[in-house]
Design a protein around this motif. Structure first.
Motif, PDB file in Angstrom:
ATOM      1  N   LYS A 228       0.841  -1.208   0.000  1.00  0.00           N
ATOM      2  CA  LYS A 228       0.000   0.000   0.000  1.00  0.00           C
ATOM      3  C   LYS A 228       0.875   1.257   0.000  1.00  0.00           C
ATOM      4  CE  LYS A 228      -2.718  -0.449   3.540  1.00  0.00           C
ATOM      5  NZ  LYS A 228      -3.801  -0.388   4.534  1.00  0.00           N
ATOM      6  N   PHE A 229       1.920   1.252   0.819  1.00  0.00           N
ATOM      7  CA  PHE A 229       2.809   2.401   0.913  1.00  0.00           C
ATOM      8  C   PHE A 229       3.563   2.605  -0.405  1.00  0.00           C
ATOM      9  CE2 PHE A 229       6.818   4.472   2.375  1.00  0.00           C
ATOM     10  CZ  PHE A 229       6.248   5.657   2.819  1.00  0.00           C
ATOM     11  N   THR A 230       4.028   1.534  -1.005  1.00  0.00           N
ATOM     12  CA  THR A 230       4.725   1.615  -2.291  1.00  0.00           C
ATOM     13  C   THR A 230       3.799   2.149  -3.373  1.00  0.00           C
ATOM     14  OG1 THR A 230       6.163  -0.226  -1.670  1.00  0.00           O
ATOM     15  CG2 THR A 230       6.011   0.294  -4.019  1.00  0.00           C
ATOM     16  N   THR A 231       2.582   1.673  -3.417  1.00  0.00           N
ATOM     17  CA  THR A 231       1.601   2.150  -4.393  1.00  0.00           C
ATOM     18  C   THR A 231       1.331   3.642  -4.189  1.00  0.00           C
ATOM     19  OG1 THR A 231       0.583  -0.039  -4.461  1.00  0.00           O
ATOM     20  CG2 THR A 231      -0.713   1.788  -5.333  1.00  0.00           C
ATOM     21  N   LEU A 232       1.186   4.056  -2.947  1.00  0.00           N
ATOM     22  CA  LEU A 232       0.963   5.472  -2.642  1.00  0.00           C
ATOM     23  C   LEU A 232       2.131   6.318  -3.149  1.00  0.00           C
ATOM     24  CD1 LEU A 232      -0.603   7.740  -1.127  1.00  0.00           C
ATOM     25  CD2 LEU A 232       0.860   7.207   0.833  1.00  0.00           C
ATOM     26  N   LEU A 233       3.368   5.882  -2.891  1.00  0.00           N
ATOM     27  CA  LEU A 233       4.532   6.638  -3.330  1.00  0.00           C
ATOM     28  C   LEU A 233       4.646   6.676  -4.857  1.00  0.00           C
ATOM     29  CD1 LEU A 233       7.265   5.620  -0.730  1.00  0.00           C
ATOM     30  CD2 LEU A 233       5.997   7.761  -0.882  1.00  0.00           C
ATOM     31  N   VAL A 234       4.337   5.569  -5.511  1.00  0.00           N
ATOM     32  CA  VAL A 234       4.371   5.542  -6.976  1.00  0.00           C
ATOM     33  C   VAL A 234       3.379   6.539  -7.543  1.00  0.00           C
ATOM     34  CG1 VAL A 234       3.821   4.123  -8.996  1.00  0.00           C
ATOM     35  CG2 VAL A 234       5.290   3.201  -7.207  1.00  0.00           C
TER      36      VAL A 234
ATOM     37  N   LEU B  44       2.065   9.149  -5.988  1.00  0.00           N
ATOM     38  CA  LEU B  44       2.459  10.490  -5.578  1.00  0.00           C
ATOM     39  C   LEU B  44       3.577  11.040  -6.458  1.00  0.00           C
ATOM     40  CD1 LEU B  44       2.202  12.810  -3.489  1.00  0.00           C
ATOM     41  CD2 LEU B  44       3.970  11.635  -2.174  1.00  0.00           C
ATOM     42  N   PHE B  45       4.654  10.268  -6.634  1.00  0.00           N
ATOM     43  CA  PHE B  45       5.820  10.787  -7.358  1.00  0.00           C
ATOM     44  C   PHE B  45       5.768  10.567  -8.862  1.00  0.00           C
ATOM     45  CE2 PHE B  45       7.620  10.381  -3.034  1.00  0.00           C
ATOM     46  CZ  PHE B  45       7.934  11.721  -2.851  1.00  0.00           C
ATOM     47  N   SER B  46       5.056   9.587  -9.337  1.00  0.00           N
ATOM     48  CA  SER B  46       4.994   9.344 -10.778  1.00  0.00           C
ATOM     49  C   SER B  46       3.859  10.091 -11.448  1.00  0.00           C
ATOM     50  CB  SER B  46       4.843   7.847 -11.067  1.00  0.00           C
ATOM     51  OG  SER B  46       5.967   7.149 -10.614  1.00  0.00           O
ATOM     52  N   VAL B  47       2.805  10.350 -10.726  1.00  0.00           N
ATOM     53  CA  VAL B  47       1.642  10.994 -11.329  1.00  0.00           C
ATOM     54  C   VAL B  47       1.450  12.410 -10.790  1.00  0.00           C
ATOM     55  CG1 VAL B  47      -0.849  10.837 -11.725  1.00  0.00           C
ATOM     56  CG2 VAL B  47       0.534   8.752 -11.706  1.00  0.00           C
ATOM     57  N   ILE B  48       1.210  12.530  -9.510  1.00  0.00           N
ATOM     58  CA  ILE B  48       0.868  13.840  -8.942  1.00  0.00           C
ATOM     59  C   ILE B  48       2.029  14.832  -9.071  1.00  0.00           C
ATOM     60  CG2 ILE B  48       0.200  15.028  -6.807  1.00  0.00           C
ATOM     61  CD1 ILE B  48      -1.330  12.438  -6.057  1.00  0.00           C
ATOM     62  N   TYR B  49       3.232  14.413  -8.690  1.00  0.00           N
ATOM     63  CA  TYR B  49       4.388  15.300  -8.785  1.00  0.00           C
ATOM     64  C   TYR B  49       4.638  15.707 -10.240  1.00  0.00           C
ATOM     65  CZ  TYR B  49       9.199  16.976  -8.545  1.00  0.00           C
ATOM     66  OH  TYR B  49      10.332  17.727  -8.659  1.00  0.00           O
ATOM     67  N   THR B  50       4.580  14.755 -11.145  1.00  0.00           N
ATOM     68  CA  THR B  50       4.803  15.038 -12.565  1.00  0.00           C
ATOM     69  C   THR B  50       3.773  16.025 -13.103  1.00  0.00           C
ATOM     70  OG1 THR B  50       5.726  12.828 -12.848  1.00  0.00           O
ATOM     71  CG2 THR B  50       5.039  13.972 -14.844  1.00  0.00           C
ATOM     72  N   MET B  51       2.527  15.839 -12.736  1.00  0.00           N
ATOM     73  CA  MET B  51       1.471  16.750 -13.198  1.00  0.00           C
ATOM     74  C   MET B  51       1.646  18.149 -12.583  1.00  0.00           C
ATOM     75  SD  MET B  51       0.070  14.971 -15.351  1.00  0.00           S
ATOM     76  CE  MET B  51      -1.494  15.529 -15.889  1.00  0.00           C
TER      77      MET B  51
END
Length: 184
Positions: A9-15, A17-24
């Motif tokens: 769950k934590f890994t999915t959240l980080l992915v 967060l950093f792959s989608v939300i941060y990039t956008m």
């Protein structure tokens, strides 16, 4: 098993967060930048000919030459040389650049060549040269293009960028060469 589920769950959240939300978020901020984050381009007749902040290779006699590049002007990986000023290979490279410069500018003495014309910048992609570096090339460029030296010198003077508060004056080589092509 409980720990593995928590870690997933934590890994999915980080992915996310950093792959989608941060990039956008970064993409959104870039839309506020000049040219929507695509860099400051220079265009001629609607066609992009280069980037204002990235040096390009000019080695034809009818153009002003920029600083040498330790990475052959490859913007994918900027870097300087890791050789020190007493390294024999580095000294040989500088001497080769000096010799090449003097062949194209036989009216100069070695002592008249500004250091920025034979040494690469720290990034290897410096788009600027010193006004002195541009002025010593005026004679060559004017002769090859059948222009008066006064006209080419006046063009260089219009392209000198003065520092805002501190620093040194510079000449953007791409901007200068584009303006040179526009001279009639």
């Amino acid at each position: 098993m409980k720990n593995i589920f928590s870690i997933l769950k934590f890994t999915t959240l980080l992915v996310v967060l950093f792959s989608v939300i941060y990039t956008m978020a970064i993409l959104g901020i870039a839309q506020l930048a000049p040219n929507k984050g695509k860099g400051e381009t220079i265009s001629v007749n609607g066609k992009v000919v280069g980037y204002q902040k990235i040096g390009q290779k000019f080695d034809k006699p009818n153009y002003f030459w920029g600083r040498p590049s330790a990475v052959d002007y490859n913007a994918a990986g900027s870097a300087g040389s890791n050789k020190g000023p007493s390294n024999p290979e580095y000294l040989a490279l500088i001497q080769k650049r000096i010799d090449t410069f003097l062949i194209a500018h036989p009216y100069l003495k070695k002592s008249e060549i500004p250091s920025d014309m034979v040494t690469a910048s720290g990034s290897g992609l410096d788009p600027n040269i010193s006004p002195e570096g541009a002025m010593i090339q005026v004679k060559r460029v004017a002769k090859v293009r059948n222009l008066s030296e006064e006209k080419v010198k006046a063009l260089v003077e219009t392209k000198i960028n003065k520092p805002s508060l501190m620093g040194t004056s510079t000449v953007n080589v791409l901007e200068l060469n584009v303006a040179l092509d526009e001279l009639k």
